[in-house]
Every structure is written in structure tokens, then in C-alpha cells.
Design a protein around this motif. Sequence first.
Motif, PDB file in Angstrom:
ATOM      1  N   VAL B 123       8.600  -7.454  -6.421  1.00  0.00           N
ATOM      2  CA  VAL B 123       7.703  -6.690  -5.626  1.00  0.00           C
ATOM      3  C   VAL B 123       7.460  -5.615  -6.493  1.00  0.00           C
ATOM      4  O   VAL B 123       6.222  -5.106  -6.775  1.00  0.00           O
ATOM      5  CB  VAL B 123       8.355  -5.991  -4.345  1.00  0.00           C
ATOM      6  CG1 VAL B 123       7.517  -4.966  -3.825  1.00  0.00           C
ATOM      7  CG2 VAL B 123       8.740  -7.188  -3.314  1.00  0.00           C
ATOM      8  N   LEU B 127       3.684  -4.603  -7.703  1.00  0.00           N
ATOM      9  CA  LEU B 127       3.337  -3.316  -7.540  1.00  0.00           C
ATOM     10  C   LEU B 127       2.661  -2.923  -8.975  1.00  0.00           C
ATOM     11  O   LEU B 127       1.555  -2.087  -9.004  1.00  0.00           O
ATOM     12  CB  LEU B 127       4.259  -2.369  -7.459  1.00  0.00           C
ATOM     13  CG  LEU B 127       4.382  -2.202  -5.677  1.00  0.00           C
ATOM     14  CD1 LEU B 127       5.875  -1.175  -5.443  1.00  0.00           C
ATOM     15  CD2 LEU B 127       3.570  -1.318  -5.162  1.00  0.00           C
ATOM     16  N   LEU B 166      -4.861   3.593   1.006  1.00  0.00           N
ATOM     17  CA  LEU B 166      -4.005   2.933   1.474  1.00  0.00           C
ATOM     18  C   LEU B 166      -4.161   1.816   2.066  1.00  0.00           C
ATOM     19  O   LEU B 166      -3.317   0.858   2.084  1.00  0.00           O
ATOM     20  CB  LEU B 166      -3.118   3.991   2.631  1.00  0.00           C
ATOM     21  CG  LEU B 166      -2.112   5.004   2.237  1.00  0.00           C
ATOM     22  CD1 LEU B 166      -1.537   5.667   3.387  1.00  0.00           C
ATOM     23  CD2 LEU B 166      -0.954   4.106   1.521  1.00  0.00           C
ATOM     24  N   TYR B 167      -5.116   1.625   2.848  1.00  0.00           N
ATOM     25  CA  TYR B 167      -5.602   0.358   3.819  1.00  0.00           C
ATOM     26  C   TYR B 167      -5.990  -0.527   2.814  1.00  0.00           C
ATOM     27  O   TYR B 167      -5.157  -1.688   3.029  1.00  0.00           O
ATOM     28  CB  TYR B 167      -6.750   0.861   4.554  1.00  0.00           C
ATOM     29  CG  TYR B 167      -7.417  -0.553   5.157  1.00  0.00           C
ATOM     30  CD1 TYR B 167      -6.646  -1.186   6.427  1.00  0.00           C
ATOM     31  CD2 TYR B 167      -8.590  -0.903   4.753  1.00  0.00           C
ATOM     32  CE1 TYR B 167      -7.328  -2.326   6.716  1.00  0.00           C
ATOM     33  CE2 TYR B 167      -9.432  -2.111   5.361  1.00  0.00           C
ATOM     34  CZ  TYR B 167      -8.939  -2.708   6.305  1.00  0.00           C
ATOM     35  OH  TYR B 167      -9.146  -3.748   6.786  1.00  0.00           O
ATOM     36  N   ARG B 168      -6.672  -0.285   1.772  1.00  0.00           N
ATOM     37  CA  ARG B 168      -7.180  -1.516   0.918  1.00  0.00           C
ATOM     38  C   ARG B 168      -5.958  -1.895   0.087  1.00  0.00           C
ATOM     39  O   ARG B 168      -5.709  -3.059  -0.127  1.00  0.00           O
ATOM     40  CB  ARG B 168      -8.352  -0.847   0.093  1.00  0.00           C
ATOM     41  CG  ARG B 168      -9.595  -1.240   0.477  1.00  0.00           C
ATOM     42  CD  ARG B 168     -10.871  -0.721  -0.320  1.00  0.00           C
ATOM     43  NE  ARG B 168     -10.771   0.752  -0.594  1.00  0.00           N
ATOM     44  CZ  ARG B 168     -11.294   1.395   0.374  1.00  0.00           C
ATOM     45  NH1 ARG B 168     -11.747   0.798   1.467  1.00  0.00           N
ATOM     46  NH2 ARG B 168     -11.475   2.857  -0.091  1.00  0.00           N
ATOM     47  N   MET B 170      -2.891  -1.641   0.965  1.00  0.00           N
ATOM     48  CA  MET B 170      -2.074  -2.459   1.928  1.00  0.00           C
ATOM     49  C   MET B 170      -2.355  -3.826   1.876  1.00  0.00           C
ATOM     50  O   MET B 170      -1.499  -4.617   1.967  1.00  0.00           O
ATOM     51  CB  MET B 170      -1.875  -1.740   3.134  1.00  0.00           C
ATOM     52  CG  MET B 170      -0.997  -2.331   4.016  1.00  0.00           C
ATOM     53  SD  MET B 170       0.442  -1.879   3.521  1.00  0.00           S
ATOM     54  CE  MET B 170       0.677  -0.240   4.482  1.00  0.00           C
ATOM     55  N   GLN B 171      -3.799  -3.893   2.088  1.00  0.00           N
ATOM     56  CA  GLN B 171      -4.173  -5.433   2.151  1.00  0.00           C
ATOM     57  C   GLN B 171      -3.984  -6.230   0.800  1.00  0.00           C
ATOM     58  O   GLN B 171      -3.182  -7.147   1.065  1.00  0.00           O
ATOM     59  CB  GLN B 171      -5.811  -5.140   2.240  1.00  0.00           C
ATOM     60  CG  GLN B 171      -6.317  -4.439   3.474  1.00  0.00           C
ATOM     61  CD  GLN B 171      -6.283  -5.405   4.743  1.00  0.00           C
ATOM     62  OE1 GLN B 171      -6.021  -6.701   4.662  1.00  0.00           O
ATOM     63  NE2 GLN B 171      -6.054  -4.741   6.001  1.00  0.00           N
ATOM     64  N   LEU B 173      -1.533  -5.696  -1.406  1.00  0.00           N
ATOM     65  CA  LEU B 173      -0.211  -5.869  -1.416  1.00  0.00           C
ATOM     66  C   LEU B 173       0.487  -6.938  -0.555  1.00  0.00           C
ATOM     67  O   LEU B 173       1.299  -7.772  -0.878  1.00  0.00           O
ATOM     68  CB  LEU B 173       0.554  -4.226  -1.252  1.00  0.00           C
ATOM     69  CG  LEU B 173       2.292  -4.274  -1.249  1.00  0.00           C
ATOM     70  CD1 LEU B 173       2.583  -4.725  -2.830  1.00  0.00           C
ATOM     71  CD2 LEU B 173       2.752  -3.220  -0.931  1.00  0.00           C
ATOM     72  N   ARG B 174       0.023  -6.741   0.485  1.00  0.00           N
ATOM     73  CA  ARG B 174       0.844  -7.659   1.553  1.00  0.00           C
ATOM     74  C   ARG B 174       0.185  -9.178   1.053  1.00  0.00           C
ATOM     75  O   ARG B 174       0.985  -9.915   1.240  1.00  0.00           O
ATOM     76  CB  ARG B 174      -0.059  -7.244   3.147  1.00  0.00           C
ATOM     77  CG  ARG B 174       0.885  -6.481   3.809  1.00  0.00           C
ATOM     78  CD  ARG B 174       0.432  -5.619   4.748  1.00  0.00           C
ATOM     79  NE  ARG B 174       0.440  -6.713   6.014  1.00  0.00           N
ATOM     80  CZ  ARG B 174      -0.018  -6.532   7.153  1.00  0.00           C
ATOM     81  NH1 ARG B 174      -0.536  -5.346   7.482  1.00  0.00           N
ATOM     82  NH2 ARG B 174       0.033  -7.446   8.186  1.00  0.00           N
ATOM     83  N   VAL B 177       2.078 -10.146  -1.850  1.00  0.00           N
ATOM     84  CA  VAL B 177       3.658 -10.315  -1.329  1.00  0.00           C
ATOM     85  C   VAL B 177       3.902 -11.483  -0.621  1.00  0.00           C
ATOM     86  O   VAL B 177       4.591 -12.371  -0.979  1.00  0.00           O
ATOM     87  CB  VAL B 177       4.224  -9.259  -0.385  1.00  0.00           C
ATOM     88  CG1 VAL B 177       5.520  -9.426   0.167  1.00  0.00           C
ATOM     89  CG2 VAL B 177       4.551  -8.033  -1.427  1.00  0.00           C
TER      90      VAL B 177
END
Lengths: 1125, 186
Positions: B123, B127, B166-168, B170-171, B173-174, B177
Motif C-alpha cells: 500500500v 501511495l 480527497l474524492y479523486r 480515494m478513487q 487509491l481504491r 488497491v
Amino acid sequence: MSHADHEWAREQIPAHLAGGLSAEERARLEAHLSVCAECIAEIDAGRRFERVMDDLFAPVRPKPGLEERVIRSLRTSPVRRPLPAVGRVVMGVAALVLLGLVGLVILEKEAPTWIIEGIASSTGRPTVAGPQAGAFFELQDEAKGEFPQGTAGAGGRWGWRSGGKDGRGPALEGTVPEFRNKELMSATEMAKALDRDLRRAIVDPVYRKDAEEADHNQTADEEDFKKAKGDSLDFVSDKPFKGKGTYDTIGGGLAAGRTLLGRDAPPAAEPPPPPADPAAPRPDDAVMALREERERGQSVYSYRDTAPDRPNLEANYFKPGEAGGKEAPKPETKPEPAPAKRPAASPTPAPPARSPQEAPPQEPPAPVQRKIIRSGEVEFEIDNFDSAVATVTKIAESERGFVATVNSDKLPNGKVRGVVVVRVPPENLDRLLLQLRGMGELKSQNIRSQDITKQYTDLESQLRAAKTMEERLIKIIQEGKGEIKDLLAAEKELGVWRTKIEQLTGEMRYYNNLVSLSTLTITLTEKEIRTPFGVIRTERVQISLEVEDVEKSHREALAAVAEAKGRVSKSELKQHAAGQFNAVLEFEVAPAASGPLRDRFKQLGTVAQLDVHTLEETEGGSGRAPQEIKVTQKDSRWSVSIYNLANIQPRETVQLNLACLDAEKAYRDALARAEAAGARIIGSNLNRQKNDQTTGTINFEVKDAEAGAVLADLRALGEVMRLTVTENPDTAHVTRSKRGFLVSLFAMGTVAPRETVTVRLAARSVGDAHRALFEAAGKAEARILNSQVNQGDPRNPTAVLSFEVRRLKEAEVEAALKATGETLSRTTLRAQDHENVIDSKVLYTLTVNDLANVPARESNRVSLAAKDVAAAFRAMQDALRKADAWIHVSTLNESDRQNVTAALTFDVRREQDAAIQAALMAAGTIYTRTTQRAPESAGALDTKARYELTVFDRAKIPHRETHVLAVEVGRVETAVRTFESLVAELKGRVVDAVHTQQGASGQQTSRISADVPLAASRGIADRLREYGTLTLAQVNRNPQAPENELATARLEVTFSNDLIISPESGPWANIKRGLSVSLTAGSYALMLIMVGVCFVLPVALVAWLAWKGVKKLRGPSAPAPTAAS
Amino acid sequence: MDAEIALVRRARDGDRGAFEELVRRTTRLVYSKLYLETGDPHQAEDLVQETYLRAFRSMAQMTNLAGFRPWLLTIAQSAAIDAYRKSTAKRRAEPDRVSQEVLDHAPAPAAEEPGRTETRERVRTILQSLPEEYRLPLTLRYLDGADYESITMQLGLSATALRGILYRGMQLLRKAVKQEIPHESR
């Protein structure tokens, strides 16, 4: 539910999850969530993801209070607030100043001595550092405790130095001081080796002696011992005194070694004791003797000490002989020291006690009586024989002797020679001889001894045997037993034996007589026994005669001899080649007739040689003849040689070399003259190749009377080159009655002249000149050797003519030379006067050159300034043509209209010089003129002059003066205008004018350049002063430019309405000076800083390295705690 | 924002309190950055201290008052590089023993299930591979578990500006991952 609302909601989910939404937003989102399942799922997924992430990262999350920890660490850690910029600069400057100060201190104080010493000692070269280094070493020594006393240390230290050179002994000292030095190390090692040897030398002999005393037969390690001792001996005997002297400087343990060495080593230096002979009957005696000797403190083996006793032994040797029947001394009665000396004297120690029979016969203590016959011969030269005999008799009687016989002889010259035999007891013989010495001069002496002991002993034993036999026989006869026949036989035998006994007894008596009385034979000779008593005189005459007729003279000579009643022993007459006769006559004639006969022979012919030789012979001796002596004249012996002169060389020969005009005629004349003089011509030879190359030789002999006249006539025939008169060595085979001539005749042509004249001529026409000279030479009857005209180069024709002319005609030739041309050079060379040159003719070598090609002596370099160059050039050309000049170069260069130049190079005759000068004046103004005269020696002509003319535009003359002027005026334009009119007034011209105006300041400047005649430029500065303020007036003179009426001056005038400052003065110079000072100071400071850095840097480096090292040592333990935490 | 610039100026002029205030505002950010670089929380914390020491020393030289965070992060970066260099140099000098020791004394991950560390590392790599603008905000969010307010403070951003990031992020990253570690994102 709108799509936009959904989008907005989706975007807000992560923020919502993070708790970042405001209340309004949260309400709006929740409103949307209530209708949108998708977003709920999204939120769930987000929550789940966050939980996963939380799980994942929880262990690595920093513990709470991270910020506080950081702040705490910030507060606790020694945070050095960096200095503000100004502070840092100040610090830097301070550091530099400090470094500079350090450098200054170092430079000012020079290098401190302790630093230098430190350096020197660290290099380990004491010789460089000198006494300081010595002190350094001394300190070291003391620190080591090797030398308790400084002086001892110094002695030792310098000792090793000299020791290293001197040899091994003194080097021993090097063992004590131990320096870390290679040289020293080697010395130390050497010394150690020596020390070993020394110890052996000390220990071994002691050991050896003990062993020796303990057991003499023990010789097993003899060789080893000898070797070891040999080594030590080398060492000790090398320089024993030196070694001892130096040992004193060594302290400590070696002192014991020294004392041992001093006492015990010298005995060890002596040769080894003789090895004890195991077979010797009583070795203990020898040992005992040795021991005794040692106790007396004497050297055991110094057998040399006994050497002085030896002569005594030898003297004793003869003494027993005189004793006759005396008993020889027994060995027991010998002097006391003998037993001690004897073993030393001979390699095998003889035991003192020995039976007499075993003693060798030559031993002095011989048990048998020696029988020695002593006899001798002496020869004396005495004054009177009779008195000498009387003296001898007297002396013999005083020595208990007697004169046995006297023999004497009287010689014809009255001298006596005789022999006296004296018998004397042997012991008195030497004394007798000594006494006899005074009698006269001892010529020779010979004393002999003869040992007859053996013969005598034999005789004794024979006698004993014979006596025994006799007794036996007498006994037989007395007993009367046996038959008569046997008794008779015994009687007879007895007689035989008695005879034998008599004989033996007689012999023994004879020997005894000889032994008991020595026989001395004295030969006496009177002085001057060789004086002669008579003289025989013999005359020998040797005579050589030169005659015309040998045969006739020979006959006459024989007749003369017969007349003088001579005895002819040899007479011969021989005829040789070339009519040569020789006659030899040998005879003897009474001395009275000798004189007249000599006169008689002299009339027979010329006496070439006469030797009269009187010989005197003495009779009866070779000594000096006394005044009154009988002279006996014997017959004269003559030896006469008669010969004629046909083949006899003349004593004197004349060699004559003649140079003749006509060699052939001279040859014939010379021959005729010789014949007229009745000469004998031996050889003549005429060699004629060409008339002027003829040579001839004549060889003849003429009577001495005629010779002078002949020579004079011959000399007249030509020029004498050589006249040599040779005299043969005066021997029997030359004669003075005639003279030889060897005449060589040479034609003139074959002989080189003595004088050579080399002339270089210059003529207008080479060909004509050559012809004229050739004719002149022919008229002067010259012999032309070489004639050549070279016209290959029409501009440079040359001619060469060489000829020989007689001295008489020389004037004619000279005149012709003068007439033909001009003489450039003339060399007269006179060769050395030797036999092969003649002075009556001269060789001329003439070279004729074209007059045009000969350089003029005077050359003029003229530069002409003309207004119109081309016109001047043409005018000059016309003038030259008129003057009939040789023009070499003629150029007119009009390529540059502004700068027209012309050049002319020409030669002109002297008489035309004035015309040329006039033409030059007319053509322009002479700007420069250089006249050069070549040196007299150079081949140059005086009758013409050379001109190198350059014509140039007068406008191109460089300025003689340049005036730089600056004037400050009120109005520049007005000033310029006035100045221009002034220039025109001065007949000058304005060349250049620059006007500048600077807008803002209103400054106006005008630069005007003008050329004016030089004369007009005088006072121009004063004229300009009228215009305004003259700020600059400067005049530059051009030394190259000539100052004449053509000279010009350039005016460069700057008019300005402002101050004009020369750039070469004022503040700028000061600024420059300041800059240079600061630069110098800066560089000095930099140097000081660098010195300081150099001083500090090594220290800093060492400190850094040390710190680094410490860190490294502690390094491994450092990371462990961090890893553990 | 202006308040923070004033803080930076005061800190530059030698105000310790102002600097400490700045430290409080940025520690997590720096920590996140350093954790991403090193992957070792202890080392990251050490380096955080080191970073602030360096920053405090060279504070006077700071010119761009507004660019305090980038400047700080640059210092952190160089501190991390220095630390890495030192560690490799040490490893080269004393190859095995120390590393073995480090392994032995390493914090025992007994509580963690096996594979967790590995996942975490992956992870972290993800990142790190994210675009720069999302990297630190997301790290702050998940590594530190920081809330929205604290993230804005640490990043010095406005509340609205962070939302999109944060939103983008997160997209991205998820998605990443999910691709990399499928089982974790059920």
C-alpha cells in the motif's frame, strides 16, 4: 433526485467520512442518501476501506504526542542559531586576520630554532645539525641512562666515528652507545663480533695454560686454540696502544676486560710454546723449569732474551782446542742457566743430563780432546826486507815462537822479495798477527784451522792395538813355548808390529807438533818492486806520397833505402782501374839514417801524410821510470805508400748553378774553357727540349792553380743561382792538388723569377687595352705565359695577361701600363731569395677590367625634393645624357598619384661632376645628401663618382616639428575662422578639421591640423594666446626629419569652450596609485594568510585525524543502542 | 493563510514560539512524507526531529515565506536521503553483523497476522506512486487517521479545496488497491 445532486453527494463522501462536512452539507448529503442506495453502498465501501486501512496502518502510526516530542527535542538539542550574515562576515574577517597574524609572527621571528632542530634530529643526520644535534643525542643518551656522565657520553660518541675509520680495535667502543642509526648499527655489530673475539682471547689462554700444566700430552684441541688465538692476536697486535688508550673512555663492564687484556694478552701474543715432546725422557724437568721461570716473573717463552749469550758459546768453542791434552769440561760443570736456555734454544728440548758418548761431536762440551791445526799465510809490503825479517823474528820470540825458515830473492831492479815461516803456539797466533800488522802494509791474510781429531784418535787406537799385539808377541816369545819355527815367526811378527808402532808414534808426534805450534807463512815484498830499469825506444814512420809517376818514384825510393842501409821487409807495386797506381814499401833503418831519409822522400812527391810515431817500452816493470835510466834506440820502422792522383777525389768541389739566356752557347763556352785549362772532364750532358728550356751539366776536375780563373770565367757566363764549395772530409783518399767542378746550366725560361707584380687595370675598352699591353710586352722581349680576353659577358669583359720580362725592360712595360688604363691595385711580391729564383726578370700578371664595372671611390646618396617629380626625373635624364654618364638604374614610379617617386643610379666622370650638381640644383631642392668614400685599399676608381638619386614629392617631407596646442576660447567658431586665415597667411594649409559639439553641456571642441613652413611655426603659441587661454603647448621634434628650408611644422590646435584636462594628470593617477597600493597590501595580506594556513593546517589535520581515529575506535559500540531501541 | 505567513516571518526572525506553532501545524505532514520515504515509523520519527532541527537552523535563510511547507518537505527529503546514504555506508562498512542485530531486535510483529507487513508495504508503494497532489493528503488520512480539519491544517489548504482532492485521490487509491490487493477490498 437529480443527477447533479448525486454527483455532488458522491464527491462529498470521502469528506463526510473524514468528518469534514458542515452541518448544512451533512443534512443535504443525508437527504440524498435517503433516496440513493448507490451512495449508501458507496459510503459503506468507503467505511470498509477505511477500516482496512486503519487496521493496516495502526501499528505504524506515530504514538500520540508526536508534535510535543518534536518540540521537546528541538528545545533540548543544542540548536545553534546561525549567526546573522554580518556576524558571519565579521567572524570570517577575524579568522583571516588571526591567520595573517600567525603568518606575520612566523615570518618576523624567522623559524624558531627548536623547530629546525626538531626537523634535523628527525632526519637522523647529526652532521647537518651540528652541535645542536649533538646536544640532542646527548639528551637522549642521558635519558637512556647509558652514560651517567655527559663527557663520557661525548667521548664515546665521537669515538665511534674515528673508530669506524681507524680499524677494528677502536671500533670496540661502538658497543656502548646504541643509536638508531645505520652506520652506528654496523659499527655496533662489528664491535660485538670483536667483543666475542676479545672474550675468547682473554679466556682461552688462561684456560690453555691451566690445561698445559695439567697435562702436556693433551693436544687434541691444539689447532682450535691456535686459530682462536691467532684471531685475537690479530686484534690485539693491530693497535695495542690505541686500543688501550680508548678503553679508558669506556666505562662499566669493559674495564675488567681491559685489565685482563693488559696483563694476560701480551704473553698470548708470543708464539706458542714448543709442543711438549711426549717421547722426551724427562718432561717434568721442562715443566719445572717453566714454572720456575714464571715465578721469577719472566716471560716463559721469550727465548729471544737468551740470544746475547750465544757468542759466548761460540767463543768457548775454540778454547778447548788450545788445551791440548786437557780434559774437556764436563756437562755438570756448565753454568747454571744452561738447562733453562737449552730447551728454548732448540726446538726439541734436550735434557740436561746426557751421557758424554751420546753428545754430538760439535757440541762444545765434547768429551774428547780436540786436535786442531792452525796455520796461516800473510802477505806484507814493507820498506826494507832485512829490517822486516828482524822485526818478525823479534815478535815471534816474544810470542814464544821462532822463525823456521827465511827465503829471499833479489830482483833485477834491486828490490827484495822473501818468505819467512814462523812457528808459534796456536793461542798466540792471533796476537802475533796483530803485532805483525804494524810492520807494513797488509796485502792479504789467510788463517786456516784443520780438525784432525778423528785421524788422531784413529792413530791412537791403532797404536793401542799394535802395543797390545806387541805385548802378546813378547809374552809368547818370553814363554818360549812351541816350536822354534813358531817363535821365529813370532819374532818376525814382533818386528813388523814394532815398526808399525814406531810409524804410528811418529805420525802422532808429527800431528802433535803441528797442533802444538801453528805455522805462519809471511810473504814480504819491498815497495816499488815493479819499478822499471830500462827503456827501449822505437820509431815508426808512416808516409804517403802523391806523385805523378808511381813506378819511377818507387824505384827511387828503393834506391834511397838501399843507400841508407835499410832492410826492406815489403815492397809492392799495384795498378788499379782508371790508371791508379799504388806502391807500398816497408823497411827498417838505423835511427841515425831516419832523418835524412825523410828529407829524401819528401822530394819524391807531395807528402799527403806523414806520421812519425815514437814508441817507448820499459823493461823490468810497469811503474814510473826513474830519471836516470838506460835508453836503447832500436831501428826505425818505415811504411811508405806512394800513389798517383788519377782516381783520387779532390778535396774541394765547386757546385755552380747558372741561369743563362742561351744555355746551349754557355754550355759550349764552359766546355771550351775547361779544356783550355787542361781539366779532366769526367762527364757532361746537354738536355735541350726547347730553346728556352735547355739545361746542361758539366763535371770536371782542374788543377788547383787554374781553378780560380776557371771559376771566374764560368761565373761570367750567366747569372749565378747557386755556388757551393764542398770540402770532402780530409782522409787519405782526397787531394788538394786539384779541384772538382760540377756546373749546371739552366735556360732563363726554366727558372722562376723572384719578383711577381700583379696589377689590376681599369680601361674603357678591355679589348684595346689588352692588345696594347700585348704589343708592349712583345716589344720588351717578354716571354708571354698567358693571354686571355674574356668577353662572354659583354657588360663585364675581362682580360688577363701574364708575362716575364727582364729587369732592363721593366720601365718600358710600366710605361705601357700607365698609358693603357688606370691602375686599380698593384701587388709586388718578392719570393724568398733561394737557389731556384732569379732576380734579373720579373713576372707580370695583369688583369684588365672594364672601367664601367669598377666601383667609384666616391658615392653620393642624394634625395631630391621636387615639386613635380616626373619633370625633375626627365630633366635629370637629359643632364646625364649630356654628361655622358653611365646610368645603372632609372625608375619613375607613378603608380600612386599622390606619391610619385623616381630613382636614378649613375656613375659620372669627375670632370662632369659640376654639371651634374647644377642639374640637380635645377631639378629640385636637395633634401638630404650623403657622400661616402670607400677606403683607399678597396679597388675603387677615383676618376668617377657614383650617384644614387631619389626624387620625391616635396609635399611628402615629414614634419620637423609637431605643435600640440589647446586653447580655451569664448567662441570656438570665431577662433577657428581666425586661425584658418592665419594659416593661409603663413603659407600653410589646413589638413584636417574636426568639430564636435556635446549637446547637453554645450561643450564645443574643434581640432584643426595644419601644415606650415617650419620658420613660420616659431611663435605660433604666442599668436594663439591672443585667442584665449592657452592650456597646452607642446612641441615634438622629429629627429629624423632634416631642418632646412623645406622643413614643415604640423600644428594640431584644439579650440574648446571648456576646460580641457590632459588625461595624463589629475585624479586618475591618484586612483591608479591607490589601486596599486591596495593591490600590494592585499597580496601581502594574502601571503600572510597563506603562511598562517600552512602553519595551522598540519595541526588541524593531525587533530582531525586523531578525532576520526577515536571515533572509529568507539564506532562499533555506537549503533548498537539505536538498533536495540 | 496570512496568519501562517506572519507566523513564518516571526519564526524566521528568531521567534521560538512561532516556530513551535509551525511545528505543531506540520508535524504530521512531515511524518507522512518521511514514512512514505522510509517505511519505518521509528526512523521516520527520528527524521522528523532531524528535519525540524535543520529547518530551525536554516530558518534565517528562508526567503519565500509563503512556501514554508514545500521548503520543509525539501529538507525532509534531503534528511531522508542523508539517512539512507549513512545506512548504506554503514552496511557496506560492517556488512552482516549489524544487519543481523537489527533483524533480531526488530519490533516483533507477533500481534500482526503474517502478510500484514507485506500488504502495508505494498500500500505504501501504491501511495508513493500516486500523483503528487493526492499522495500526502491520502497518506495523512489513512496513515495518521487524521480528520478532515487536521488534514487541511497540515496541508495548509482550504476546506473546500481538499474535498475534490480527497474524492479523486480515494478513487485512484481504491482502484489501485483493488488491483494490487484484491482480497483486502472486499
